[in-house]
Design a protein around this motif. Structure first.
Motif, PDB file in Angstrom:
ATOM      1  N   GLY A   1       0.786  -1.223   0.000  1.00  0.00           N
ATOM      2  CA  GLY A   1       0.000   0.000   0.000  1.00  0.00           C
ATOM      3  C   GLY A   1       0.816   1.270   0.000  1.00  0.00           C
ATOM      4  O   GLY A   1       0.466   2.247  -0.681  1.00  0.00           O
ATOM      5  N   GLY A   2       1.923   1.304   0.768  1.00  0.00           N
ATOM      6  CA  GLY A   2       2.761   2.491   0.772  1.00  0.00           C
ATOM      7  C   GLY A   2       3.381   2.768  -0.580  1.00  0.00           C
ATOM      8  O   GLY A   2       3.523   3.932  -0.988  1.00  0.00           O
ATOM      9  N   ALA A   3       3.746   1.707  -1.317  1.00  0.00           N
ATOM     10  CA  ALA A   3       4.347   1.882  -2.641  1.00  0.00           C
ATOM     11  C   ALA A   3       3.313   2.383  -3.648  1.00  0.00           C
ATOM     12  O   ALA A   3       3.599   3.275  -4.458  1.00  0.00           O
ATOM     13  N   SER A   4       2.104   1.827  -3.621  1.00  0.00           N
ATOM     14  CA  SER A   4       1.079   2.291  -4.557  1.00  0.00           C
ATOM     15  C   SER A   4       0.649   3.722  -4.227  1.00  0.00           C
ATOM     16  O   SER A   4       0.407   4.534  -5.131  1.00  0.00           O
ATOM     17  N   ALA A   5       0.582   4.075  -2.930  1.00  0.00           N
ATOM     18  CA  ALA A   5       0.261   5.450  -2.554  1.00  0.00           C
ATOM     19  C   ALA A   5       1.346   6.408  -3.036  1.00  0.00           C
ATOM     20  O   ALA A   5       1.056   7.517  -3.508  1.00  0.00           O
ATOM     21  N   LEU A   6       2.614   5.989  -2.929  1.00  0.00           N
ATOM     22  CA  LEU A   6       3.709   6.841  -3.382  1.00  0.00           C
ATOM     23  C   LEU A   6       3.659   7.042  -4.893  1.00  0.00           C
ATOM     24  O   LEU A   6       3.952   8.140  -5.393  1.00  0.00           O
ATOM     25  N   ILE A   7       3.298   6.010  -5.637  1.00  0.00           N
ATOM     26  CA  ILE A   7       3.151   6.153  -7.090  1.00  0.00           C
ATOM     27  C   ILE A   7       2.077   7.189  -7.408  1.00  0.00           C
ATOM     28  O   ILE A   7       2.259   8.073  -8.258  1.00  0.00           O
ATOM     29  N   ALA A   8       0.932   7.113  -6.710  1.00  0.00           N
ATOM     30  CA  ALA A   8      -0.153   8.063  -6.950  1.00  0.00           C
ATOM     31  C   ALA A   8       0.259   9.485  -6.582  1.00  0.00           C
ATOM     32  O   ALA A   8      -0.111  10.448  -7.259  1.00  0.00           O
ATOM     33  N   TYR A   9       1.036   9.631  -5.502  1.00  0.00           N
ATOM     34  CA  TYR A   9       1.506  10.949  -5.078  1.00  0.00           C
ATOM     35  C   TYR A   9       2.519  11.508  -6.073  1.00  0.00           C
ATOM     36  O   TYR A   9       2.453  12.681  -6.469  1.00  0.00           O
ATOM     37  N   THR A  10       3.456  10.684  -6.512  1.00  0.00           N
ATOM     38  CA  THR A  10       4.486  11.127  -7.445  1.00  0.00           C
ATOM     39  C   THR A  10       3.880  11.516  -8.788  1.00  0.00           C
ATOM     40  O   THR A  10       4.344  12.459  -9.445  1.00  0.00           O
ATOM     41  N   ALA A  11       2.833  10.796  -9.189  1.00  0.00           N
ATOM     42  CA  ALA A  11       2.138  11.164 -10.421  1.00  0.00           C
ATOM     43  C   ALA A  11       1.596  12.591 -10.338  1.00  0.00           C
ATOM     44  O   ALA A  11       1.597  13.332 -11.324  1.00  0.00           O
ATOM     45  N   VAL A  12       1.153  12.985  -9.152  1.00  0.00           N
ATOM     46  CA  VAL A  12       0.646  14.346  -8.948  1.00  0.00           C
ATOM     47  C   VAL A  12       1.774  15.364  -8.974  1.00  0.00           C
ATOM     48  O   VAL A  12       1.702  16.392  -9.663  1.00  0.00           O
ATOM     49  N   THR A  13       2.839  15.115  -8.210  1.00  0.00           N
ATOM     50  CA  THR A  13       3.898  16.120  -8.092  1.00  0.00           C
ATOM     51  C   THR A  13       4.682  16.298  -9.393  1.00  0.00           C
ATOM     52  O   THR A  13       5.205  17.384  -9.649  1.00  0.00           O
ATOM     53  N   ARG A  14       4.749  15.261 -10.229  1.00  0.00           N
ATOM     54  CA  ARG A  14       5.438  15.418 -11.512  1.00  0.00           C
ATOM     55  C   ARG A  14       4.549  16.102 -12.543  1.00  0.00           C
ATOM     56  O   ARG A  14       5.051  16.782 -13.440  1.00  0.00           O
ATOM     57  N   ALA A  15       3.244  15.946 -12.399  1.00  0.00           N
ATOM     58  CA  ALA A  15       2.325  16.638 -13.305  1.00  0.00           C
ATOM     59  C   ALA A  15       2.148  18.099 -12.920  1.00  0.00           C
ATOM     60  O   ALA A  15       1.990  18.969 -13.787  1.00  0.00           O
ATOM     61  N   PHE A  16       2.186  18.372 -11.602  1.00  0.00           N
ATOM     62  CA  PHE A  16       1.953  19.723 -11.103  1.00  0.00           C
ATOM     63  C   PHE A  16       3.090  20.100 -10.141  1.00  0.00           C
ATOM     64  O   PHE A  16       2.916  20.085  -8.923  1.00  0.00           O
ATOM     65  N   PRO A  17       4.257  20.439 -10.660  1.00  0.00           N
ATOM     66  CA  PRO A  17       5.447  20.624  -9.810  1.00  0.00           C
ATOM     67  C   PRO A  17       5.419  21.874  -8.937  1.00  0.00           C
ATOM     68  O   PRO A  17       6.269  22.001  -8.044  1.00  0.00           O
ATOM     69  N   ASP A  18       4.494  22.805  -9.160  1.00  0.00           N
ATOM     70  CA  ASP A  18       4.481  24.058  -8.410  1.00  0.00           C
ATOM     71  C   ASP A  18       3.497  24.036  -7.240  1.00  0.00           C
ATOM     72  O   ASP A  18       3.158  25.101  -6.703  1.00  0.00           O
TER      73      ASP A  18
END
Length: 263
Positions: free
Chosen positions: A37-54
Motif C-alpha cells: 500500500g505504501g508503494a502504490s500510494a507513493l506512485i499516486a503521489y508522485t504522479a501528482v507532483t510530476r504533473a503539477f510541480p508548483d
C-alpha cells in the motif's frame, strides 16, 4: 537485506503525462497479489507532483485501496481546486480497466499561526533506535524483508493490547525526498488488531488517511518510530490509528485506517 533496485527507481516510469505506465521489478514490493500500500500510494503521489510541480507543501491525504495493483497501470490526476493557499488534487491508479486506488491530496502554503501547540509526547518512549534490537528478521511479507530495517520498540510480543510499535527505516533512501519517504513508510507495520485476533488470519488495509504535522520532516539516519493501534475491532473490521515520530520523539504524521480482519 539488499533491494533489487533503489526505491527511487520504483518511480522512474512516472512522467508529467497521464496514461498507461509500465512498472518493472515490482516483485520485491508485492504484498500477496497486490503492490504494498505504501508503494502504490507513493506512485499516486508522485504522479501528482510530476504533473503539477508548483504545488505548495503536502498537508494531508485520503487514500482508498480499492483493488489489486499490478505492473500495468493507468495513472490519472487532476487539480480539483486551487485557491490562494490550498490546492486539492485527485489521483487514481487503474489496472485492467478497474480503479485500483483513488487518492485525494491536500497541499497548503505556510501561514502565520493563530492556533499553536505541539503534539503530545510519545507514551513510553522506547529509547533511541541505536539502542534497539532487530525485529521481524526473516519474517513478514517480502516487501519488508527486501526494503526495510525493523527494530523492536516495545516489550510486548504476541497477543495483548492491540498496539504494534517498531523502529523502521528504508534500506535504500537515495533520491527520495522526505515526504515521499514518509508516504512509503506510513503503512509498513501490521495492524494493531493483529494482537487481538482470536485465531490467525490475513489482514488487509482498505483505506488510509493522514495529516503531516511538519511540512519539512526530518529524522536521524532515516529512523522513524511507527505505531499502529486498533481503536475498535468487530464484525471483521478494525479502526486503526497510525502515527510516526522522528528519532528525537517529535510526531510527524497522524493517521487513521480501516482494516479488514479475516479468518
Amino acid at each position: 537485506m539488499t533491494p533489487v533496485m533503489s526505491t527511487a527507481n520504483l518511480l522512474d516510469p512516472i512522467t508529467a503525462d497521464a496514461g498507461e505506465t509500465h512498472f518493472s521489478g515490482l516483485d520485491h514490493w508485492m504484498q500477496g497479489r497486490t503492490l504494498y500500500g505504501g508503494a502504490s500510494a507513493l506512485i499516486a503521489y508522485t504522479a501528482v507532483t510530476r504533473a503539477f510541480p508548483d504545488l505548495p507543501p503536502l498537508r494531508g491525504a485520503q487514500i482508498a485501496f480499492v483493488a489489486p495493483t499490478g505492473p500495468e497501470m493507468e495513472l490519472r490526476r487532476e487539480v480539483v481546486r486551487q485557491g490562494r493557499n490550498v490546492a486539492q488534487v485527485r489521483s487514481e491508479i487503474w489496472c485492467e480497466g478497474t480503479c485500483a486506488l483513488t487518492a485525494f491530496w491536500l497541499f497548503g502554503t505556510d501561514r502565520e499561526p493563530n492556533a499553536l501547540h505541539d503534539a503530545a509526547a510519545v507514551d513510553e518512549w522506547p529509547g533511541a533506535p541505536e539502542e534497539a534490537e532487530p525485529a521481524m528478521h526473516g519474517k513478514g511479507p517480502a516487501f519488508i524483508q527486501n526494503n526495510f530495517e525493523i527494530l523492536r520498540a516495545q516489550e510486548q510480543q504476541g497477543p495483548g493490547a492491540p498496539v504494534v510499535r517498531r523502529w523502521a527505516r528504508l534500506t535504500e533512501r537515495s533520491g527520495l525526498d522526505p515526504v515521499s519517504e514518509l508516504i512509503l513508510m506510513g503503512d509498513v507495520l501490521p495492524p494493531g488488531a493483529m494482537r487481538a485476533m482470536q485465531r490467525q488470519g490475513p489482514l488487509s488495509s482498505i483505506n488510509w488517511s493522514f495529516n503531516l504535522l511538519d511540512s519539512a520532516p526530518a529524522t536521524r539516519d532515516g529512523w522513524w518510530l511507527a505505531e499502529t493501534a486498533s481503536q475498535h475491532a468487530d464484525a471483521g473490521y478494525s479502526s486503526e490509528r497510525l502515527r510516526l515520530w522522528n528519532a528525537d520523539g517529535k510526531q510527524i504524521l497522524d493517521g487513521m485506517q480501516c482494516v479488514a480482519v479475516f479468518g
